[in-house]
Design an enzyme around this catalytic site. Structure first.
Site, PDB file in Angstrom:
ATOM      1  N   PHE A 152       0.755  -1.237   0.142  1.00 20.65           N
ATOM      2  CA  PHE A 152       0.056  -0.035  -0.025  1.00 20.65           C
ATOM      3  C   PHE A 152       0.824   1.368   0.016  1.00 20.65           C
ATOM      4  CE2 PHE A 152      -4.453   1.247   1.235  1.00 20.65           C
ATOM      5  CZ  PHE A 152      -5.232   0.056   0.300  1.00 20.65           C
ATOM      6  N   GLN A 265      -7.615  14.853   3.844  1.00 18.27           N
ATOM      7  CA  GLN A 265      -7.025  13.958   2.837  1.00 18.27           C
ATOM      8  C   GLN A 265      -7.685  13.648   1.767  1.00 18.27           C
ATOM      9  OE1 GLN A 265      -6.444   9.540   3.287  1.00 18.27           O
ATOM     10  NE2 GLN A 265      -4.068  10.426   3.592  1.00 18.27           N
ATOM     11  N   HIS A 267      -8.296  11.366  -1.238  1.00 20.92           N
ATOM     12  CA  HIS A 267      -7.884  10.190  -1.793  1.00 20.92           C
ATOM     13  C   HIS A 267      -7.672  10.379  -3.235  1.00 20.92           C
ATOM     14  CE1 HIS A 267      -7.420   5.977  -2.775  1.00 20.92           C
ATOM     15  NE2 HIS A 267      -7.489   5.815  -1.668  1.00 20.92           N
ATOM     16  N   LEU A 281     -15.053   5.530  -3.584  1.00 22.91           N
ATOM     17  CA  LEU A 281     -13.554   5.198  -3.530  1.00 22.91           C
ATOM     18  C   LEU A 281     -13.251   4.081  -4.359  1.00 22.91           C
ATOM     19  CD1 LEU A 281     -11.174   6.296  -1.861  1.00 22.91           C
ATOM     20  CD2 LEU A 281     -11.297   4.066  -0.723  1.00 22.91           C
ATOM     21  N   ARG A 340      -0.564   9.514  -0.559  1.00 28.15           N
ATOM     22  CA  ARG A 340      -1.823  10.004  -1.371  1.00 28.15           C
ATOM     23  C   ARG A 340      -1.907  11.545  -1.579  1.00 28.15           C
ATOM     24  NH1 ARG A 340      -5.958   6.739   2.520  1.00 28.15           N
ATOM     25  NH2 ARG A 340      -5.767   4.576   1.521  1.00 28.15           N
ATOM     26  N   HIS A 411     -11.519  12.266   1.669  1.00 22.92           N
ATOM     27  CA  HIS A 411     -11.621  10.865   2.006  1.00 22.92           C
ATOM     28  C   HIS A 411     -11.471  10.824   3.493  1.00 22.92           C
ATOM     29  CE1 HIS A 411     -11.000   6.773   1.818  1.00 22.92           C
ATOM     30  NE2 HIS A 411      -9.841   6.611   2.419  1.00 22.92           N
ATOM     31  N   ARG A 446      -2.274  10.847   6.058  1.00 24.92           N
ATOM     32  CA  ARG A 446      -2.585   9.380   6.951  1.00 24.92           C
ATOM     33  C   ARG A 446      -1.872   8.557   5.902  1.00 24.92           C
ATOM     34  NH1 ARG A 446      -6.335   5.308   6.379  1.00 24.92           N
ATOM     35  NH2 ARG A 446      -7.896   6.472   5.210  1.00 24.92           N
TER      36      ARG A 446
HETATM   37  C1  LIG Z   1     -14.381   3.684   0.916  1.00 24.83           C
HETATM   38  C2  LIG Z   1     -13.239   3.633   2.019  1.00 24.83           C
HETATM   39  C3  LIG Z   1     -12.276   2.562   2.004  1.00 24.83           C
HETATM   40  C4  LIG Z   1     -11.660   2.800   3.065  1.00 24.83           C
HETATM   41  N1  LIG Z   1     -10.564   1.850   3.195  1.00 24.83           N
HETATM   42  C5  LIG Z   1      -9.538   1.822   4.075  1.00 24.83           C
HETATM   43  C6  LIG Z   1      -9.016   0.727   4.430  1.00 24.83           C
HETATM   44  O1  LIG Z   1      -8.703  -0.205   3.466  1.00 24.83           O
HETATM   45  N2  LIG Z   1      -7.863   0.928   5.438  1.00 24.83           N
HETATM   46  C7  LIG Z   1      -7.764   1.969   6.327  1.00 24.83           C
HETATM   47  O2  LIG Z   1      -7.199   1.682   7.062  1.00 24.83           O
HETATM   48  N3  LIG Z   1      -8.797   2.840   6.260  1.00 24.83           N
HETATM   49  C8  LIG Z   1      -9.857   2.986   5.176  1.00 24.83           C
HETATM   50  N4  LIG Z   1     -10.722   4.046   5.067  1.00 24.83           N
HETATM   51  C9  LIG Z   1     -10.859   4.760   6.070  1.00 24.83           C
HETATM   52  C10 LIG Z   1     -11.538   4.128   7.347  1.00 24.83           C
HETATM   53  O3  LIG Z   1     -12.706   3.246   6.689  1.00 24.83           O
HETATM   54  C11 LIG Z   1     -12.117   4.967   8.276  1.00 24.83           C
HETATM   55  O4  LIG Z   1     -11.291   6.107   8.625  1.00 24.83           O
HETATM   56  C12 LIG Z   1     -12.557   4.470   9.431  1.00 24.83           C
HETATM   57  O5  LIG Z   1     -13.495   3.576   9.256  1.00 24.83           O
HETATM   58  C13 LIG Z   1     -13.171   5.419  10.401  1.00 24.83           C
HETATM   59  O6  LIG Z   1     -13.784   4.698  11.731  1.00 24.83           O
HETATM   60  P1  LIG Z   1     -14.387   5.316  13.033  1.00 24.83           P
HETATM   61  O7  LIG Z   1     -14.628   4.249  13.807  1.00 24.83           O
HETATM   62  O8  LIG Z   1     -13.252   6.284  13.577  1.00 24.83           O
HETATM   63  O9  LIG Z   1     -15.650   5.733  12.196  1.00 24.83           O
HETATM   64  P2  LIG Z   1     -17.070   5.189  11.557  1.00 24.83           P
HETATM   65  O10 LIG Z   1     -16.659   3.787  11.065  1.00 24.83           O
HETATM   66  O11 LIG Z   1     -17.326   6.208  10.612  1.00 24.83           O
HETATM   67  O12 LIG Z   1     -18.014   5.128  12.767  1.00 24.83           O
HETATM   68  C14 LIG Z   1     -18.801   6.256  13.094  1.00 24.83           C
HETATM   69  C15 LIG Z   1     -19.884   5.959  13.819  1.00 24.83           C
HETATM   70  O13 LIG Z   1     -20.320   7.090  14.608  1.00 24.83           O
HETATM   71  C16 LIG Z   1     -21.788   7.237  14.435  1.00 24.83           C
HETATM   72  N5  LIG Z   1     -22.159   8.796  14.595  1.00 24.83           N
HETATM   73  C17 LIG Z   1     -21.624   9.783  13.880  1.00 24.83           C
HETATM   74  N6  LIG Z   1     -22.249  10.688  14.543  1.00 24.83           N
HETATM   75  C18 LIG Z   1     -23.018  10.395  15.382  1.00 24.83           C
HETATM   76  C19 LIG Z   1     -23.864  10.992  16.304  1.00 24.83           C
HETATM   77  N7  LIG Z   1     -24.144  12.681  16.362  1.00 24.83           N
HETATM   78  N8  LIG Z   1     -24.663  10.396  17.329  1.00 24.83           N
HETATM   79  C20 LIG Z   1     -24.432   8.885  17.325  1.00 24.83           C
HETATM   80  N9  LIG Z   1     -23.709   8.275  16.586  1.00 24.83           N
HETATM   81  C21 LIG Z   1     -22.923   8.925  15.529  1.00 24.83           C
HETATM   82  C22 LIG Z   1     -22.221   6.464  13.052  1.00 24.83           C
HETATM   83  O14 LIG Z   1     -23.443   6.121  12.962  1.00 24.83           O
HETATM   84  C23 LIG Z   1     -21.187   5.168  13.285  1.00 24.83           C
HETATM   85  O15 LIG Z   1     -21.535   4.204  13.969  1.00 24.83           O
HETATM   86  C24 LIG Z   1     -11.580   3.808   4.101  1.00 24.83           C
HETATM   87  C25 LIG Z   1     -12.413   4.894   4.006  1.00 24.83           C
HETATM   88  C26 LIG Z   1     -13.392   4.787   3.021  1.00 24.83           C
HETATM   89  C27 LIG Z   1     -14.603   5.627   2.820  1.00 24.83           C
END
Ligand SMILES: Cc1cc2nc3c(=O)[nH]c(=O)nc-3n(C[C@H](O)[C@H](O)[C@H](O)COP(=O)(O)OP(=O)(O)OC[C@H]3O[C@@H](n4cnc5c(N)ncnc54)[C@H](O)[C@@H]3O)c2cc1C
Length: 634
Positions: A152, A265, A267, A281, A340, A411, A446
Site C-alpha cells: 500500500f 486528505q 484520496h 472510492l 496519497r 476521504h 495518513r
Molecule cells: C471507501 C473507503 C475505504 C476505506 N478503506 C480503508 C482501508 O482499507 N484501510 C484503512 O485503514 N482505512 C480505510 N478507510 C478509512 C476508514 O474506513 C475510516 O477512517 C474508519 O473506518 C473510521 O472509523 P471510525 O470508527 O472512526 O468511524 P466510523 O466507522 O465512521 O463510525 C462512526 C460511527 O459514529 C456514528 N455517529 C456519527 N455521528 C454520530 C452522532 N451524532 N450520534 C451518534 N452516533 C454517531 C456513526 O453512526 C457510526 O456508527 C476507508 C474509507 C473509505 C471511505
C-alpha cells in the site's frame, strides 16, 4: 370571480393547513420534550471500528457500557473500508517490524505526527490484528497459512492484512459479534446532539431517536467519541452520510481542543463517472496489485515527479515497479504507491494541463497485467472483487479489460480531537476520543491502512482508560438546563413560519468547501470561503422543516449542518494560518515546505464568549531512540 374562487379556496386551505401543521408540531414537541433516560458507566458514541473496539474493552474491564450510533449496527462507515489493516506482522516480508512501520508513518505524516501515538500504534497493531483473528476474522492467507499482507502507498513492505477488498466488512462483523458477546447495550439510529457537563467534567450525552424523533438522555461517568470524519462538508467525497463532523463539533462545544484541522486528505482515486457515483472510492489496493496511472497520452506520468524524501525508496523504471508488486524484495515501490497527497496532486496537475480523461480524471489500469500474468482476469477478480463489481454495476466497465477513470475525492480528516497519546482522554475530564474523530497519529497525511489499525489500537486504549476513569470517579450530576436548552434548539426549526430548506444550505456549504478549500488552496479563495461561511451559518440558523419528528431527513440535515459549519470554520481557520505546503495541505501561494512551520501544530478551541480561537503550539522534542529510528530508515 368564478375563476378566482377555487384559487382563493386553495389558498385558504393551504394557509389553514400550514398553521394547523405548525400547531400540531408545537403540541407534539411539547408532549415529546420529555426524554427516556439511561445510565451507564461508559457511553460510546459511534459504532464503527473505533467505537466497537472501545465498547468491547470497556465492557471487558467490568463496567456497564452503552453504545450509540446514528445508523444501524453493522452499517457504520468502517464497513466500507477496502484495502486492509496496516500492521508489521512481517508475514510476507521478514524485514518488516514496528520500527519500519513507525518510520513510514512519521514520514507519511511529514513529521507533524504525535510521535508517541505513532510509536504505540506501530508496536500494538500486530497484536490487535491477531486478536481480531482470534475473535473470528477470516483474513486472506499466505501459502503457509499466515495472514496475507499486501502493498500500500507509503508502506515500505507489504503490510496490510486484508480480506480481498472487503476488509472493513470483516472487521465490523467480527467486532459486532464480540460486542454482543461482551453484553454491550446498543442504541441504534440515535443521534447525539450535545454532550452534558457537570462543571468541567463530562456527565453524559443527549440526543434523539431518528425513527420516532423522541429524545434520549444518557448519563455516564465517561464518554468516548468515535464518530468518524467530516467528508460530507465537501461536494465530492468517498465518505458515508454519517460523516458530518458530529464528534468534532460535540467535543469542541464541550470545551475540547481540536488539532491539525487544516489537514484533509483527498484520496487520489475516486470514481468520476457517471455523476451519480462521483467520489466513490477506488481502493489503493488496485495500485498495490499492479494498477498503473495513465494520462490521455497513455503516459505513466507518476514517474515524472518523485519527491526527494522518497527517491531512495521508489522504482525508477516500470519493470522494477512491477517486480515490487509481485513481491520481489530487491525491487522498490512503483511511484503510483507514493503517499496519497502527492499522487492526488500529480493527478490534478495532469487534468489541469489538459491531459485528463473525458470526465475530468485520469486512467487507472489494472487490465494491463495480462501482459504479465496468464490468468490475469481471474487474478483481478479474486484480488479485487469489490472493485470488479463496483465498476461493472455502476459504470458498466469491466476492469479486467478496460481502464477505470478516476480522480481525487475527499476521504479522511487527519484533524480532530486532541487526545492524550496513552489514554485517549481529551482536554475535558471524562471525555475520550478514538478513530477518525481523534487526531495526532497521522500528522499531515495518513498512510492507507493506518486508519483501521488506529481504530483497533486506540479504540482499545480509549475503552480501557474510560473504564478506569469510570471506576475512579463517582457519577456526575445532570444539569436539566443544559438538556432543555438542547431540546429547544433542536426543535426550533419546526416552529418557524418561513425559512430555507436545510438541503439547499448543505449543498451550498459543500460547493464552498470543494471549490475554495480543496486540494489546492490560496489565501484569497480561503478568505472568500470564510466570508461565505458566515452567510451559511446565518442561513443554517434560519432553516425551516416541514412534517413531524418521525424519521425526518430534513430535520436530521438541519441538525447535522451546525456541526459541518463548525468543522468547516476550523478547517479554514487552520488552513489560512499554515503558510506552507505540507502533506495533504497544499498552498499554491506557499508551495514549499517551511521548516519553521514543521515545528508547531495548530490547536483550536472555543473561548468563553463562544468564539473559535486558535494558537500555535510548539511540538515537543522527539525521544532520542525514536529520532534515531527515523534517521536510520531515511
Ligand atoms: C471507501 C473507503 C475505504 C476505506 N478503506 C480503508 C482501508 O482499507 N484501510 C484503512 O485503514 N482505512 C480505510 N478507510 C478509512 C476508514 O474506513 C475510516 O477512517 C474508519 O473506518 C473510521 O472509523 P471510525 O470508527 O472512526 O468511524 P466510523 O466507522 O465512521 O463510525 C462512526 C460511527 O459514529 C456514528 N455517529 C456519527 N455521528 C454520530 C452522532 N451524532 N450520534 C451518534 N452516533 C454517531 C456513526 O453512526 C457510526 O456508527 C476507508 C474509507 C473509505 C471511505
Amino acid at each position: 370571480m368564478g375563476m378566482d374562487e377555487p384559487f382563493l379556496g386553495r389558498l385558504c386551505r393551504y394557509i389553514c393547513e400550514d398553521v394547523f401543521d405548525r400547531c400540531v408540531a408545537r403540541l407534539e414537541n411539547y408532549l415529546m420534550s420529555s426524554y427516556d433516560k439511561y445510565n451507564y458507566d461508559v457511553v460510546v458514541i459511534g459504532a464503527g471500528g473505533a467505537g466497537l473496539r472501545a465498547a468491547i474493552e470497556a465492557s471487558a474491564q467490568g463496567v456497564s457500557v452503552g453504545l450509540i450510533c446514528k445508523s444501524l449496527l453493522g452499517k457504520a462507515h468502517t464497513v466500507m473500508a477496502e484495502g486492509g489493516i496496516a500492521a508489521a506482522l512481517s508475514n510476507v516480508d521478514d524485514r518488516d517490524n514496528w520500527k519500519v512501520h513507525f518510520a513510514d508513518t512519521m514520514r507519511g505524516g511529514q513529521y507533524l505526527n504525535n510521535w508517541r501515538m505513532a510509536e504505540i500504534h506501530a508496536k500494538e497493531a500486530p497484536d490487535r490484528v491477531k486478536e481480531l483473528e482470534a475473535w473470528g476474522a477470516l483474513f486472506d492467507r499466505t501459502e503457509e497459512g499466515k495472514i496475507l499482507q499486501r502493498n500500500f502507498g507509503g508502506h515500505k513492505y507489504p503490510r496490510l492484512a486484508h480480506v480481498g477488498d472487503r476488509t472493513g466488512l470483516e472487521m465490523i462483523r467480527t467486532l459486532q459479534d464480540r460486542s454482543i458477546y461482551q453484553n454491550v447495550e446498543v442504541h441504534m439510529e440515535c443521534t447525539i446532539i450535545t454532550l452534558l457537563k457537570d462543571g468541567d467534567r463530562i456527565s453524559g450525552a443527549f440526543g434523539y431517536d431518528r425513527e420516532r424523533g423522541k429524545f434520549k438522555l444518557f448519563a455516564a461517568k465517561a464518554v468516548i467519541l468515535a464518530t468518524g470524519g467530516i467528508g460530507r462538508a465537501f461536494r465530492i467525497s468517498s465518505n458515508s452520510w454519517e460523516y458530518t463532523g458530529d464528534g468534532h463539533a460535540l467535543g469542541y462545544n464541550a470545551g475540547a481542543e481540536l488539532i491539525d484541522m487544516e489537514f484533509v486528505q483527498f484520496h487520489p482515486t475516486g470514481m468520476v463517472w457517471p455523476p451519480s457515483v462521483a467520489g466513490i472510492l477506488v481502493t489503493e489496493g488496485v495500485r498495490g496489485e499492479g494498477g498503473i496511472l495513465l494520462n490521455s497520452n497513455a503516459e505513466r506520468f507518476m514517474f515524472n515527479d518523485i519527491p526527494e524524501l522518497y527517491k531512495n525508496q521508489t522504482a525508477d523504471n516500470e519493470e522494477e515497479g512491477w517486480r515490487y508488486t509481485q513481491g520481489d524484495k530487491q525491487a522498490r515501490r512503483p511511484p503510483e504507491l507514493l503517499t496519497r497527497d502527492h499522487v492526488a496532486r500529480c493527478i490534478v496537475r495532469e487534468i489541469k494541463a489538459g491531459r485528463g480523461s473525458p470526465h475530468n480524471g485520469v486512467y487507472l489500469d489494472i487490465s494491463w497485467i495480462k501482459k504479465k500474468l496468464s490468468n490475469a482476469d481471474d487474478h483481478i477478480r479474486k484480488k479485487l472483487p469489490g472493485m470488479y463489481h463496483q465498476f461493472k454495476k455502476l459504470a458498466d466497465i469491466d476492469i479486467t479489460k478496460q481502464p477505470m477513470e478516476v480522480g481525487p475525492t475527499t476521504h479522511y480528516a487527519m484533524g480532530g480531537m486532541r487526545v492524550n497519546a496513552d489514554s485517549q482522554m481529551s482536554t475535558v475530564p471524562g471525555l475520550f476520543a478514538a478513530g477518525e474523530c481523534a487526531a495526532g497519529l497521522h500528522g499531515a497525511n495518513r498512510l492507507g491502512g493506518n486508519s483501521l489499525s488506529d481504530l483497533l489500537v486506540f479504540g482499545k486504549r480509549a475503552g480501557e482508560y474510560a473504564a478506569i476513569f469510570a471506576k475512579e470517579n463517582a457519577a456526575a450530576a445532570i444539569d436539566e438546563t443544559q438538556v432543555s436548552k438542547a431540546a429547544e434548539l433542536a426543535l426550533m426549526v419546526f416552529e418557524r413560519e418561513k425559512g430555507e430548506s436545510p438541503f439547499d444550505v448543505h449543498y451550498a456549504l459543500q460547493e464552498t468547501m470543494q471549490q475554495l478549500v480543496g486540494i489546492v488552496r490560496t489565501e484569497g479563495e480561503m478568505m472568500q470561503a470564510a466570508e461565505q461561511l458566515k452567510q451559511l451559518r446565518l442561513r443554517a440558523g434560519n432553516v425551516r422543516i416541514t412534517g413531524n419528528r418521525e424519521f425526518n431527513p430534513g430535520w436530521h440535515t438541519a441538525l447535522d449542518l451546525r456541526n459541518m459549519i463548525t468543522v468547516s470554520q476550523a478547517v479554514i481557520m487552520a488552513a489560512l494560518e499554515r503558510k506552507e505546503s505540507r502533506g495533504a495541505h497544499f498552498r499554491d501561494d506557499y508551495p514549499q515546505k517551511d521548516p519553521e512551520s514543521g515545528k508547531f501544530n495548530l490547536v483550536i478551541k472555543k473561548d468563553a464568549d463562544d468564539n473559535m480561537i486558535m494558537r500555535k503550539e510548539m511540538r515537543n522534542e522527539i525521544r532520542e531512540d525514536l529520532k534515531k529510528i527515523i534517521e536510520e530508515m531515511k
